[in-house]
Structure formats: structure tokens, C-alpha cells
Scaffold this active site. Structure first.
Site, short mmCIF file in Angstrom:
data_model
loop_
_atom_site.label_atom_id
_atom_site.label_comp_id
_atom_site.label_asym_id
_atom_site.label_seq_id
_atom_site.Cartn_x
_atom_site.Cartn_y
_atom_site.Cartn_z
N LYS A 32 -13.54 -5.51 9.37
CA LYS A 32 -13.63 -4.70 8.62
C LYS A 32 -15.25 -4.49 8.92
CE LYS A 32 -11.02 -6.52 4.91
NZ LYS A 32 -10.77 -7.05 3.60
N VAL A 91 -11.19 -0.72 4.85
CA VAL A 91 -11.85 -1.18 4.26
C VAL A 91 -12.85 -1.73 3.13
CG1 VAL A 91 -15.19 -1.58 4.80
CG2 VAL A 91 -13.54 -0.62 7.01
N GLU A 123 -2.33 -14.32 1.22
CA GLU A 123 -2.05 -13.85 1.97
C GLU A 123 -0.88 -15.71 2.42
OE1 GLU A 123 -1.10 -10.97 4.07
OE2 GLU A 123 -3.00 -10.31 3.44
N VAL A 170 1.11 -0.90 -0.35
CA VAL A 170 -0.17 -0.29 -0.44
C VAL A 170 0.90 1.60 0.02
CG1 VAL A 170 -1.14 1.14 1.01
CG2 VAL A 170 -1.80 -1.11 0.71
N GLY A 216 -1.03 -15.18 -6.19
CA GLY A 216 -1.23 -13.57 -5.35
C GLY A 216 -2.67 -12.94 -4.79
N LYS A 226 11.53 -1.39 6.98
CA LYS A 226 12.01 -2.12 8.33
C LYS A 226 13.58 -2.07 7.95
CE LYS A 226 11.21 -6.54 10.78
NZ LYS A 226 10.06 -7.45 10.33
N GLY A 239 -10.76 -2.00 0.18
CA GLY A 239 -9.10 -1.67 0.21
C GLY A 239 -9.89 -0.05 -0.65
N GLY A 261 -4.84 -4.12 -2.56
CA GLY A 261 -4.03 -3.82 -4.13
C GLY A 261 -3.62 -2.20 -4.11
N ILE A 278 -12.63 0.42 -2.81
CA ILE A 278 -13.68 0.91 -2.83
C ILE A 278 -14.19 2.03 -1.84
CG2 ILE A 278 -16.41 0.06 -2.90
CD1 ILE A 278 -15.12 -2.70 -3.49
N1 LIG Z 1 -2.11 -5.43 0.63
C1 LIG Z 1 -3.18 -4.64 0.52
O1 LIG Z 1 -4.29 -4.56 -0.41
C2 LIG Z 1 -3.95 -3.69 1.60
C3 LIG Z 1 -5.58 -3.47 0.96
C4 LIG Z 1 -6.12 -3.07 1.99
C5 LIG Z 1 -5.59 -2.57 3.73
N2 LIG Z 1 -4.55 -3.13 4.07
C6 LIG Z 1 -3.63 -2.47 4.96
O2 LIG Z 1 -2.45 -1.94 4.72
C7 LIG Z 1 -1.65 -2.16 5.97
C8 LIG Z 1 0.35 -2.57 5.10
O3 LIG Z 1 -0.25 -3.53 4.24
P1 LIG Z 1 0.67 -3.88 3.15
O4 LIG Z 1 -0.02 -4.66 2.34
O5 LIG Z 1 1.39 -2.43 2.54
O6 LIG Z 1 2.27 -4.22 4.04
P2 LIG Z 1 3.47 -4.77 3.64
O7 LIG Z 1 3.73 -4.97 2.25
O8 LIG Z 1 3.07 -6.04 4.47
O9 LIG Z 1 4.11 -3.59 4.07
C9 LIG Z 1 4.61 -3.54 5.15
C10 LIG Z 1 5.32 -2.42 5.88
O10 LIG Z 1 5.44 -1.49 7.05
C11 LIG Z 1 6.93 -1.98 6.85
N3 LIG Z 1 7.34 -2.40 8.18
C12 LIG Z 1 7.15 -3.42 8.58
N4 LIG Z 1 7.25 -3.68 10.31
C13 LIG Z 1 8.05 -2.30 10.40
C14 LIG Z 1 8.97 -2.20 11.64
N5 LIG Z 1 9.41 -3.28 12.73
N6 LIG Z 1 9.40 -0.89 11.42
C15 LIG Z 1 9.87 -0.44 10.11
N7 LIG Z 1 8.75 -0.55 9.21
C16 LIG Z 1 8.15 -1.32 9.34
C17 LIG Z 1 7.68 -2.84 6.00
O11 LIG Z 1 9.09 -2.50 6.12
P3 LIG Z 1 10.00 -3.61 4.59
O12 LIG Z 1 9.24 -3.21 3.39
O13 LIG Z 1 11.39 -3.18 5.05
O14 LIG Z 1 9.77 -5.04 5.21
C18 LIG Z 1 7.05 -2.63 4.65
O15 LIG Z 1 7.35 -1.31 4.13
C19 LIG Z 1 -1.84 -3.01 6.64
O16 LIG Z 1 -2.84 -3.09 7.21
C20 LIG Z 1 -3.29 -4.02 5.63
O17 LIG Z 1 -3.91 -4.62 6.49
C21 LIG Z 1 -3.35 -3.82 3.23
#
Ligand SMILES: NC(=O)c1ccc[n+]([C@@H]2O[C@H](COP(=O)([O-])OP(=O)(O)OC[C@H]3O[C@@H](n4cnc5c(N)ncnc54)[C@H](OP(=O)(O)O)[C@@H]3O)[C@@H](O)[C@H]2O)c1
Length: 429
Positions: free
Chosen positions: A205, A132, A190, A14, A187, A45, A134, A302, A136
Site C-alpha cells: 500500500k 489502499v 487472514e 469485496v 476475523g 471459481k 479499504g 471489509g 477510506i
Molecule cells: N477483504 C477486504 O476487506 C479487502 C480490502 C481491500 C482490498 N481487498 C482486495 O480485494 C481483492 C478481493 O479480496 P476478497 O477479500 O474479496 O477476496 P475473496 O473473498 O477471497 O474473493 C475472491 C473471489 O475471486 C474468485 N476467484 C478466485 N480465484 C478464482 C479463479 N481461479 N477463477 C475464478 N474465480 C476465482 C473467488 O471465487 P469463489 O467465491 O468461487 O471461491 C472469490 O469469489 C483482493 O485483491 C484484496 O487484496 C480486500
């Protein structure tokens, strides 16, 4: 032009979508808002990791304090996920006088009350459009466009993984395991899909939707949750015979002074608009006392779709930051308006699939059991299975779940009932 300095926490799926979206539509975003948005620090991280988007390495930090304690940053965008570091960072950001945007459903559903109170205490705002479904738009429509309505019911397909699996089971005839494997390959799921399959992801949600639609943020223990792991190809085929689809539905319904909240696999008529939501897409069907019925549909996750939702919050936060007097909380009231009603009191129709002894009198024995608990039957389908057994499918009229549970407990003790294979709620709105 005013400038807002953003501290972006997280540059994963995201976070990258936010950077890419901001870059793609920078001109439109600043023209429409009258604000320049500058992502001045990005927390990750691992600084060495290869990134999906171009980012100035000098902006990368690894500690939340580097953003929270930076007096030039006025907006924190939390896209880390989970509840530990995210919660701590959000609370500290609010305490340090910064507004917060997040897409973290787990965080809002589980710690929403504490976070909203902290925001109120500090006269800051918190925005969570991406949390909630993504891409929408749901949060702002519920908060703003439907602000005059009393919401009576919401029915959501809020998890793309489970909808993808059920679509493949129904349209291509896959088994649950094969459909899950394909969701993982493409993909749509998870690495660990437990929270998707069990319904917990959708339950988070639904809790947020309950907060917005019914002004009631439940304790997560109060949201009844049942996953799709027991839905079999046989149930899917029976659903088709009955003119229905099986979907994992998140249903919130107002009934008197209470609301029922449940995430459950449901059979729903093919005629219902939500039954035609396929694949990884999400949708929310809302019934209000003025608007009547509306449905929102689109990509539930996404990078760019969720990035778009987060950017809409960033723009809103930017506009509200310069409003005087600043503070009305973007979220609703922090006091719950309704009680969460116990699941046993909920009334619905049900599909039951049983294997029984194939001999005279068994049908009437089963009908008699249901009748004695006040459960009336709408229809019965019988199919011969093996020599001495028959499979039967029953559809009940609307019944209290407590009565159905009692009837099932009684049936399971009967010699003529070999197996209760499945029980699925039938959504009839
Ligand atoms: N993916 C989706 O389509 C989607 C849709 C709706 C809502 N969400 C929500 O959006 C949020 C992010 O999701 P995502 O899919 O983008 O997650 P992600 O791809 O796992 O990205 C998480 C990011 O947080 C960083 N991070 C994690 N732990 C850390 C730490 N201890 N210190 C510093 N940085 C840290 C990671 O760093 P690194 O890159 O260095 O590992 C990474 O850049 C979540 O709450 C998820 O539920 C996601």
C-alpha cells in the site's frame, strides 16, 4: 440514460460488498452519475458455493474469457486477488478495450508500471481506490483534492490486523500471541497472517501511495519492511512510560532528490493524531507544502467499506467513459520522479533496550560507544533486572541509520552487553 455493462471478476468479500452496495444505493448511484450500471456477468471459481448476496445463477461464469471476450461489457472489475490470474485478466481486459477497476494492492504495487503502460497503449483507464485502506478515500484525494500540493511526507496505519494486535497489547496488556489469536477469532486477519505481521501488506500500500504522492512507483525490494513480531509487552510498557504508543507505520518521506519508504514498528507520541487510531482501523496522515497536515481515518477493510470504494471507481469510470476526448490516464506518470534512497542514509531517533552487566563503568562504556559513531543520546532509563544484570533503555537523538548500525555491531561484541533486546524507530513528526 447511458448503461455500463460490468463484468465482475470475484464474488468474495469485496465482490459481494459491491453487489450489495449497488443494490442498496442503486437509485442514488444512477441519479448522481446519470448512468445505469448493470452487472451482466460475475466470475467465480465455484458456481455451487453459497453466496453472501443474491445473484442470478445465469450470470455466473468461471472463465475470464467469458467476460473479456464479451463485446457488450465495457468495464471489468477485478476482485480476485493475487497476481497471476488477476494480472493476466487485467492486461487482457485492457487489450480488449475495456476499462478496469481493481482493489488489488499486490497487483498495482508489483506490476503497476506494466499495467499503466498497457492502459495507456490502449487508451483505457485503470482505477484502484479500494487497493489502499479499504473504505477510506485516499486515492482520489491524493490524485485530485491534493493535486496542487507537493507531498512532503505520508505516515500511514495501513494494516488493520497489526493495529488490532498492537492496540490489544497496549490497552489490555495482551501478549503478541494472545492478541493475534483474538484477531483471528474475530476475523480481523487472514487465515495466514504472514503478510500482515511482516509488514508486507502495508508495504504494497505504501508503494501505491508513493506512486500517487511522490510520482514514484518503487520496486517492492526498495521498500524497507520490518514487522511487529519482535514487539514485546516490555517495549509497550516502556513506550507508555515515555508518553508514546507503538504502531506499525508506513512512512514515506521526501528528502532532497530521494524518498525514503519504510514500514516499521515505531514509537510515536500519544499527542500525534495517528497514535489514537485504535483496533482494526486505518489512517493516513499527509503533509503537503500547501495544505500542511491532513489525516484520513476509517475502516481499512471489509465488505461494504471496500465495496463503497470500488463503487466510487465504477461511477468515475462510467462518467469518464463518455467524456470526449476520452483519455488522460487516471493514474499519474509512468516515469519515476525520485530515486528511492537507501535505508542506511535515513535519519531518525531510536529506542534501544539492552541488558548489560550491572557494574561500575558500564554506562559510560555504552555512552562512549554511541559517541564514537556520532550517535548522541537523549535519555537513559535504567531498571534492575536480575542480580548481576540491569536493563537499560536509551533514546537517541536523530541519527543516520548507518551510524546506529555500526554502534550496535560494536556494542554486540562487548563483554558487558549481555543482550540487545530491541531497537524501535521513534517517529517525531
Ligand atoms: N477483504 C477486504 O476487506 C479487502 C480490502 C481491500 C482490498 N481487498 C482486495 O480485494 C481483492 C478481493 O479480496 P476478497 O477479500 O474479496 O477476496 P475473496 O473473498 O477471497 O474473493 C475472491 C473471489 O475471486 C474468485 N476467484 C478466485 N480465484 C478464482 C479463479 N481461479 N477463477 C475464478 N474465480 C476465482 C473467488 O471465487 P469463489 O467465491 O468461487 O471461491 C472469490 O469469489 C483482493 O485483491 C484484496 O487484496 C480486500
Amino acid at each position: 440514460m447511458e448503461t455500463i455493462k460490468i463484468g465482475l471478476m470475484g464474488l468474495g468479500t469485496v465482490g459481494s460488498g459491491v453487489i450489495e452496495g449497488l443494490k442498496k444505493n442503486q437509485k442514488e448511484i444512477s441519479e448522481r452519475s446519470g448512468i445505469e450500471f448493470d452487472v451482466s456477468k460475475v466470475m467465480v471459481k465455484d458456481k455451487q458455493k453459497k453466496r453472501m448476496v443474491e445473484i442470478d445463477e445465469k450470470k455466473l461464469v468461471t472463465e475470464p474469457e467469458e467476460i473479456i471476450n464479451d463485446p457488450d461489457i465495457n468495464l471489468v472489475v477485478e476482485l480476485i486477488g493475487g497476481c497471476d490470474l488477476a494480472k493476466d485478466s487485467v492486461l487482457k481486459a485492457l487489450d480488449s478495450g475495456k476499462d478496469v477497476v481493481t482493489a488489488n494492492k499486490d497487483l498495482i504495487a508489483t506490476h503497476g508500471k506494466e499495467i499503466f503502460e498497457k492502459a495507456k497503449e490502449n487508451k483505457r483507464n485503470i482505477y484502484f481506490e479500494g487497493s489502499v485502506a479499504g473504505g477510506i478515500p485516499l486515492i482520489k484525494p491524493l490524485q485530485e483534492s491534493l493535486a496542487a500540493d507537493k507531498i512532503e511526507k505520508v505516515i500511514g496505519i495501513l494494516n488493520g490486523t497489526t493495529n488490532y494486535i498492537l492496540t490489544k497489547m497496549s490497552d489490555v496488556g495482551y501478549s503478541f500471541d494472545r492478541a493475534l489469536e483474538e484477531a483471528q477469532t474475530y476475523g480481523f486477519c487472514e487465515a495466514d497472517p504472514t503478510n500482515d505481521i511482516s509488514g508486507l501488506d502495508a508495504a504494497y500500500k505504501l508503494a501505491i501511495l508513493s506512486y500517487l504522492g511522490f510520482e514514484t512507483l518503487p520496486d517492492m525490494k526498495e521498500v524497507y519492511c520490518s514487522g511487529i513480531e519482535n514487539v514485546s509487552q516490555r517495549d509497550i510498557q516502556y513506550a507508555k512510560k515515555l508518553g508514546m504508543e507503538i504502531k506499525l507505520l508506513a512512512v514515506g518521506e521526501k528528502e532532497g532528490d530521494g524518498i525514503f519508504l519504510a514500514v516499521v514498528p515505531c514509537m510515536i507520541s500519544k499527542e500525534h493524531p495517528i497514535a489514537s487510531v485504535k483496533g482494526e482501523n486505518n489512517a493516513l496522515f499527509v503533509k503537503g507544502n500547501l495544505v500542511d497536515e491532513v489525516m484520513f481515518y476509517g475502516p481499512g477493510a471489509g465488505s461494504l467499506p471496500t465495496g463503497s470504494a470500488v463503487l466510487s471507481d465504477i461511477i468515475k469510470a462510467g462518467k469518464e467513459m463518455f467524456k470526449e476526448p476520452v483519455k488522460e490516464l487516471s493514474a499519474g506518470s509512468e516515469n519515476n520522479k525520485y530515486k528511492i534512497a537507501p535505508r542506511e542514509e535515513f535519519e531518525a531517533s531510536f529506542y534501544l533496550r539492552l541488558v548489560v552487566k550491572d557494574k561500575p563503568g558500564v554506562f559510560s562504556e555504552i555512552a562512549g560507544v554511541f559517541g564514537s559513531y556520532g550517535v548522541s543520546l537523549e535519555s537513559i532509563i535504567q531498571e534492575k533486572k536480575e542480580d548481576e544484570y540491569a536493563e537499560i533503555v536509551l533514546l537517541t537523538h536523530k541519527t543516520k541509520i548507518k551510524n546506529l548500525d555500526d554502534a550496535i555491531a560494536d556494542l554486540e561484541k562487548r563483554e558487558n552487553v549481555y543482550e540487545l533486546s530491541n531497537v524501535i524507530q521513534v517517529e517525531k513528526s
